[in-house]
Design a protein around this motif. Structure first.
Motif, PDB file in Angstrom:
ATOM      1  N   PRO A 161      -5.655   5.931  10.516  1.00  0.00           N
ATOM      2  CA  PRO A 161      -6.020   7.051  10.526  1.00  0.00           C
ATOM      3  C   PRO A 161      -5.412   8.385  10.193  1.00  0.00           C
ATOM      4  CG  PRO A 161      -6.709   6.131  12.621  1.00  0.00           C
ATOM      5  CD  PRO A 161      -5.947   5.483  11.948  1.00  0.00           C
ATOM      6  N   LEU A 162      -4.329   8.171   9.808  1.00  0.00           N
ATOM      7  CA  LEU A 162      -3.604   9.290   8.936  1.00  0.00           C
ATOM      8  C   LEU A 162      -3.441   8.672   7.901  1.00  0.00           C
ATOM      9  CD1 LEU A 162      -1.009  11.207   9.800  1.00  0.00           C
ATOM     10  CD2 LEU A 162       0.990   9.394   9.783  1.00  0.00           C
ATOM     11  N   ILE A 163      -3.529   8.713   7.205  1.00  0.00           N
ATOM     12  CA  ILE A 163      -4.178   7.492   6.019  1.00  0.00           C
ATOM     13  C   ILE A 163      -5.112   8.106   5.667  1.00  0.00           C
ATOM     14  CG2 ILE A 163      -3.743   5.741   4.021  1.00  0.00           C
ATOM     15  CD1 ILE A 163      -1.322   4.377   5.481  1.00  0.00           C
ATOM     16  N   ALA A 164      -6.208   7.551   6.335  1.00  0.00           N
ATOM     17  CA  ALA A 164      -7.730   8.080   6.181  1.00  0.00           C
ATOM     18  C   ALA A 164      -7.372   9.549   5.866  1.00  0.00           C
ATOM     19  CB  ALA A 164      -8.251   7.485   6.918  1.00  0.00           C
ATOM     20  N   PHE A 165      -6.908  10.431   6.687  1.00  0.00           N
ATOM     21  CA  PHE A 165      -7.092  11.648   6.795  1.00  0.00           C
ATOM     22  C   PHE A 165      -6.749  11.969   5.838  1.00  0.00           C
ATOM     23  CE2 PHE A 165      -4.832  15.907   8.468  1.00  0.00           C
ATOM     24  CZ  PHE A 165      -5.881  16.842   8.317  1.00  0.00           C
ATOM     25  N   ILE A 207      -0.993   2.273 -10.825  1.00  0.00           N
ATOM     26  CA  ILE A 207      -0.061   3.807 -10.792  1.00  0.00           C
ATOM     27  C   ILE A 207      -0.059   3.652  -9.187  1.00  0.00           C
ATOM     28  CG2 ILE A 207      -2.460   4.543 -12.132  1.00  0.00           C
ATOM     29  CD1 ILE A 207      -4.372   4.847  -9.333  1.00  0.00           C
ATOM     30  N   GLU A 208      -0.606   2.118  -8.576  1.00  0.00           N
ATOM     31  CA  GLU A 208       0.349   2.214  -6.897  1.00  0.00           C
ATOM     32  C   GLU A 208       1.582   3.012  -6.626  1.00  0.00           C
ATOM     33  OE1 GLU A 208      -0.375  -1.207  -3.696  1.00  0.00           O
ATOM     34  OE2 GLU A 208       0.562  -1.420  -5.085  1.00  0.00           O
ATOM     35  N   PRO A 209       2.691   2.591  -7.789  1.00  0.00           N
ATOM     36  CA  PRO A 209       3.763   3.999  -7.804  1.00  0.00           C
ATOM     37  C   PRO A 209       3.431   5.035  -6.928  1.00  0.00           C
ATOM     38  CG  PRO A 209       3.858   1.961  -8.977  1.00  0.00           C
ATOM     39  CD  PRO A 209       2.387   1.759  -9.277  1.00  0.00           C
ATOM     40  N   ILE A 210       2.698   5.744  -7.757  1.00  0.00           N
ATOM     41  CA  ILE A 210       2.793   6.690  -7.529  1.00  0.00           C
ATOM     42  C   ILE A 210       1.759   7.111  -6.860  1.00  0.00           C
ATOM     43  CG2 ILE A 210       1.434   9.057  -9.148  1.00  0.00           C
ATOM     44  CD1 ILE A 210       1.220   7.630 -11.281  1.00  0.00           C
ATOM     45  N   ILE A 211       0.913   6.916  -5.737  1.00  0.00           N
ATOM     46  CA  ILE A 211       0.667   6.910  -4.662  1.00  0.00           C
ATOM     47  C   ILE A 211       0.938   6.358  -3.261  1.00  0.00           C
ATOM     48  CG2 ILE A 211      -1.598   7.941  -5.900  1.00  0.00           C
ATOM     49  CD1 ILE A 211      -2.539   5.289  -4.957  1.00  0.00           C
ATOM     50  N   LYS A 212       2.058   5.644  -3.899  1.00  0.00           N
ATOM     51  CA  LYS A 212       2.534   4.983  -2.204  1.00  0.00           C
ATOM     52  C   LYS A 212       2.924   5.991  -1.655  1.00  0.00           C
ATOM     53  CE  LYS A 212       3.637   0.417  -0.666  1.00  0.00           C
ATOM     54  NZ  LYS A 212       2.619  -0.504  -0.774  1.00  0.00           N
ATOM     55  N   PRO A 213       3.825   7.281  -1.420  1.00  0.00           N
ATOM     56  CA  PRO A 213       4.189   7.632  -0.742  1.00  0.00           C
ATOM     57  C   PRO A 213       3.146   8.359   0.008  1.00  0.00           C
ATOM     58  CG  PRO A 213       5.936   7.473  -3.704  1.00  0.00           C
ATOM     59  CD  PRO A 213       4.276   6.928  -3.141  1.00  0.00           C
ATOM     60  N   LEU A 214       1.690   7.891  -0.820  1.00  0.00           N
ATOM     61  CA  LEU A 214       0.771   9.000   0.261  1.00  0.00           C
ATOM     62  C   LEU A 214       0.548   7.970   1.001  1.00  0.00           C
ATOM     63  CD1 LEU A 214      -0.221  11.336  -2.820  1.00  0.00           C
ATOM     64  CD2 LEU A 214       1.391  11.808  -1.736  1.00  0.00           C
ATOM     65  N   GLY A 215       0.894   6.994   1.058  1.00  0.00           N
ATOM     66  CA  GLY A 215       0.363   6.068   2.006  1.00  0.00           C
ATOM     67  C   GLY A 215      -0.969   5.576   1.600  1.00  0.00           C
ATOM     68  N   PHE A 216      -1.345   5.468  -0.114  1.00  0.00           N
ATOM     69  CA  PHE A 216      -2.193   4.807  -0.663  1.00  0.00           C
ATOM     70  C   PHE A 216      -2.285   3.076  -0.923  1.00  0.00           C
ATOM     71  CE2 PHE A 216      -4.154   8.986  -1.349  1.00  0.00           C
ATOM     72  CZ  PHE A 216      -4.040   9.800   0.070  1.00  0.00           C
ATOM     73  N   ASP A 217      -3.473   2.356  -1.048  1.00  0.00           N
ATOM     74  CA  ASP A 217      -2.902   1.047  -1.492  1.00  0.00           C
ATOM     75  C   ASP A 217      -3.544   0.927  -3.036  1.00  0.00           C
ATOM     76  OD1 ASP A 217      -5.581   0.981  -0.711  1.00  0.00           O
ATOM     77  OD2 ASP A 217      -5.585  -0.228   0.635  1.00  0.00           O
TER      78      ASP A 217
END
Length: 830
Positions: free
Chosen positions: A771-775, A713-723
């Motif tokens: 911090p940006l990714i956490a937000f 699922i990483e390709p879906i959430i990668k644009p959000l900065g999530f690992d």
């Protein structure tokens, strides 16, 4: 069992007669009274009617009427007694005599079914709680009790079954609560109804009382919050008002429990004696003899034996009589005409008061018309007469029949209070008016509300930090003990990483959640939450919602499930559906641990501001989506804003603390259930396969089953900065949002050592999260896929799977869009 279940030749002893008013009295007049033995002589060829023998008489009853009489049969009595003996290995049945059956019937009769009926804010649920020991939450606004709650307790030799029905202003068919209460009274036939009345607001509360009188039910009025009436300096002649209404009235203070014992003592008297007043002398004397025997055994020093001129004494002869509310000559003529035609169908009487049905028809009650009258053989004639009388009333008194009946009832109430209530014109609402002039001010009301929210979050974080640190220390010591004394192996890793790391990572936030519920409970019980709905009505209206929609939205801060259920207080289907759909955007307490972990790790010192920001984003997006839904998705008309603003009351510490503790207990129960199981499953997926083949924990997790899922699922959430680890946390949160934290606790465990740092520090040190990714992650968890329990609540309230599926899809898409914009724009700026 019911009398209609007995076969020809069988006997039974009567426990009680069910049904209402006139039907019950007629059956009792025929000799069907408690403790009497009845024998089935003959069934008609078509099984109806049935001939019975009782008190030396032969009497015929229709099967439907017999089904309203509860009995103990010989077989049932034999099963409950030692009815079998053995001689030489052969069993013999010993016959059960009438005295044994009568004793069993008397024991069964000692269960009294009581329903509590009253307006919102009358203290009904508080009375239920203090009487039954149940712990239902009390909110100071309409709609808290959205379903009937059940409680039990023993008192003076009787077993009470209490049903707390939803708060309602009338028994019309305007809201789901009104229909629910009316249906329960008619179909469940409680033995006694407690009509809970706010003693400080008699004129409005007694309107419901007059409708219950129309239904001809056994009832006692609890004059609740009687201390407020006493402190006001006003006086009420309780005895005279009881006589005028034909029902006993008992002063109670549910906040302290004062008067509650008297109330249930009177209910026993009502249950055991009311039906027999005015009957044949032998029936009446026998009933009173048994009642006094019980009284001498259980309450020899009670007021029952006091003088009749004592204002608060209970004497059945003085108070229990069925009256008809006089609606005036023209209305009474119309009521009698419709009632006469309804009464031609004799079978209707066992379940309904024909007078009540006639009044409801003249009030144009479509539910009664559709579900009761339509099934009668003379339905068309009944409706013809009803229309004829409605037209005649409009021409005669120049008023709509529904409004005329309402006016007549309030006229009766006003007249009764003129004779019994003395208003000394003391302004007891000055405090409420002063506070309202500030908190509902058109300018200051909104900042005051948001200041309250900020203080709530600040106190939740600051005061929750100390006990949180203590729980963290205990979790750490437990992890160290297991790590030190247990031999190495997969079971040790399971305990440390899944149970202690996963569940322990969530349980540390218990103090914060308790504090959040403490503040919400205080605002609800004090009456401020109703003011919040009042000041937000204009904003709600611009959103296409109703002011009452604010109550479920605020309740969503605690939990979305009861918040969605409480949307039943909204009469408009359009507003109710839109409120349900946007409620998952309101951040519930289950998401709080996620914010606390990430805010503590990446925004130290600014945790309260981050919480306020996250919650405000949820509210603003709820506003936006409500506007979109009301304009394009859900069609319907607006309804006027009608909502009671109760006086401010200081909540009792017992009520607030009890509610807070119950929510904490639910949280702990969830820890030992779904969260522990899910943590173990996540640990298993992260531990296998080939756990021992890798040198580091990070390498092993990346190649585990859960790593493979996360990578997919990483390709879906990668644009959000999530690992991939953050993605796995989001997947686990579908079951319950707390699982996000327990999942991160498992995935970010530092090689099995819990003593290095708390979870926020481990996440900050062992990841590439900024911090940006956490937000962005906090925003995603705020908005995405509601938990399974919330989806089930949406399905229950909407009656279709279409809406929960829509809610799951739109919230997830919205979460992705918001997180994408925040991360991408933020990355560009930074």
């Amino acid at each position: 069992m019911k009398l209609s279940d007995l076969k020809t030749g069988e006997k039974g002893v009567i426990i009680k007669v069910l049904g209402h008013g006139g039907f019950r009295r007629r059956i009792i007049e025929m000799g069907f009274i408690k403790g009497k033995t009845v024998e089935v002589l003959l069934n008609a060829p078509l099984k109806d009617p049935i001939k019975y023998k009782i008190m030396g008489y032969e009497i015929s009853l229709r099967r439907q009427e017999a089904s309203m009489i509860e009995v103990v049969s010989e077989e049932e009595a034999r099963n409950l007694s030692t009815g079998t003996t053995y001689h030489g290995g052969i069993s013999e049945t010993i016959p059960v005599n009438d005295n044994e059956m009568r004793a069993i019937a008397q024991g069964k009769r000692r269960t009294i079914n009581v329903a509590l009926v009253g307006n919102p804010n009358c203290g009904k649920t508080s009375l239920f709680n203090i009487a039954s020991g149940s712990h239902e939450h009390v909110g100071n606004y309409s709609g808290v009790t959205v379903d009937a709650k059940e409680g039990y307790f023993e008192f003076q030799g009787y077993h009470f079954r209490l049903i707390d029905l939803p708060g309602t202003y009338s028994l019309s068919a305007y809201s789901p609560e009104e229909l629910y209460v009316r249906k329960h009274i008619i179909e469940e036939t409680p033995d006694v109804i407690i009509n809970v009345v706010d003693a400080g607001n008699l004129e409005r509360n007694l309107y419901l009382t007059t409708q219950l009188i129309d239904m001809n039910v056994r009832m006692v009025v609890a004059l609740n919050m009687y201390d407020a009436l006493q402190h006001s300096g006003n006086t009420l002649n309780i005895k005279k008002l009881s006589q005028l209404l034909g029902v006993p009235m008992v002063p109670t203070i549910s906040r302290t429990g004062e008067g509650v014992d008297d109330l249930f003592h009177v209910i026993i008297g009502l249950y055991e004696g009311a039906d027999f007043m005015g009957q044949k002398e032998e029936i009446q004397n026998e009933a009173l003899r048994e009642f006094r025997e019980w009284h001498d055994a259980y309450v020899p020093d009670h007021k029952f034996e006091s003088h009749e001129d004592d204002e608060n004494s209970f004497t059945p002869r003085n108070f229990i009589r069925h009256i008809h509310i006089n609606h005036g000559p023209e209305l009474e003529r119309s009521i009698d005409a419709v009632k006469k035609e309804i009464g031609k169908t004799e079978t209707i009487r066992h379940k309904y008061s024909t007078r009540f049905l006639a009044i409801k028809l003249l009030e144009n009650d479509k539910d009664i018309e559709k579900n009761v009258i339509a099934s009668l053989p003379n339905a068309s004639e009944i409706l013809r007469i009803k229309e004829q009388e409605v037209k005649r009333l409009r021409e005669t008194i120049n008023e709509d029949s529904e409004q005329a009946i309402t006016d007549a009832k309030y006229g009766f109430i006003t007249g009764a209070l003129k004779e019994t209530y003395t208003d000394n014109y003391q302004n007891t609402e000055m405090f409420t008016r002063i506070v309202d002039s500030i908190v509902t001010h058109k300018v200051w009301g909104y900042p005051i509300f948001f200041i309250f929210l900020y203080l709530m979050f600040e106190c939740t974080f600051i005061f929750g930090e100390y006990p949180k640190e203590g729980i963290e220390w205990l979790v750490e010591q437990l992890g160290n003990a297991v790590n030190t004394y247990m031999p190495d192996g997969s079971f040790k890793d399971l305990l440390i990483d899944a149970v202690i790391g996963g569940v322990g990572g969530v349980i540390v936030f218990l103090p914060n959640i308790l504090l959040l519920y403490l503040f919400i409970s205080f605002m609800e019980d004090s009456g401020y939450m109703a003011r919040a709905a009042f000041i937000m009505d204009k904003i709600m209206h611009k959103m296409g919602l109703h002011g009452k929609s604010f109550i479920p939205l605020i309740m969503g801060f605690g939990c979305n499930v009861p918040a969605i259920m409480s949307s039943r207080i909204i009469e408009s289907r359009k507003s109710r559906l839109v409120t349900i759909l946007i409620n998952p955007l309101i951040s519930c307490s289950a998401r709080l641990p996620i914010y606390l972990v990430l805010a503590g790790a990446f925004f130290p010192g600014k945790e309260s501001l981050m919480l306020l920001l996250i919650y405000s984003v949820g509210i603003l997006l709820a506003v936006l989506m409500a506007r979109i839904f009301s304009k394009f998705l859900v069609k319907g008309d607006d309804t006027p804003f009608v909502m009671e603003l109760p006086p401010y009351r200081m909540p009792t510490s017992k009520s607030v603390l009890r509610h807070t503790w119950e929510k904490g207990a639910q949280y702990l129960k969830k820890m030992g259930g779904i969260i522990m199981i899910a943590s173990i499953i996540i640990w298993f997926l992260g531990y296998y396969p080939n756990h021992s083949s890798y040198q580091t924990t990070a390498e092993q997790q990346e190649n585990s089953y859960i790593g493979q899922i996360g990578k997919s699922i990483e390709p879906i959430i990668k644009p959000l900065g999530f690992d991939w680890k953050m993605g796995v946390g989001l997947l686990s949160g579908v079951g319950a949002k707390e699982l996000v934290v327990s999942t991160l606790g498992v995935l970010y465990t530092n090689d099995g050592n819990l003593d290095d740092d708390a979870l926020p520090e481990r996440i900050a040190q062992q990841s590439d999260i900024t911090p940006l990714i956490a937000f962005a992650y906090m925003l995603f968890t705020l908005l995405y896929f509601p938990c399974i329990a919330t989806l089930a609540a949406i399905r229950q309230e909407t009656g279709s799977w279409k809406w929960p599926l829509f809610a799951a899809c739109y919230t997830t898409v919205l979460a992705w869009i918001v997180a994408f914009l925040v991360y991408q724009i933020g990355s560009f700026i930074i």
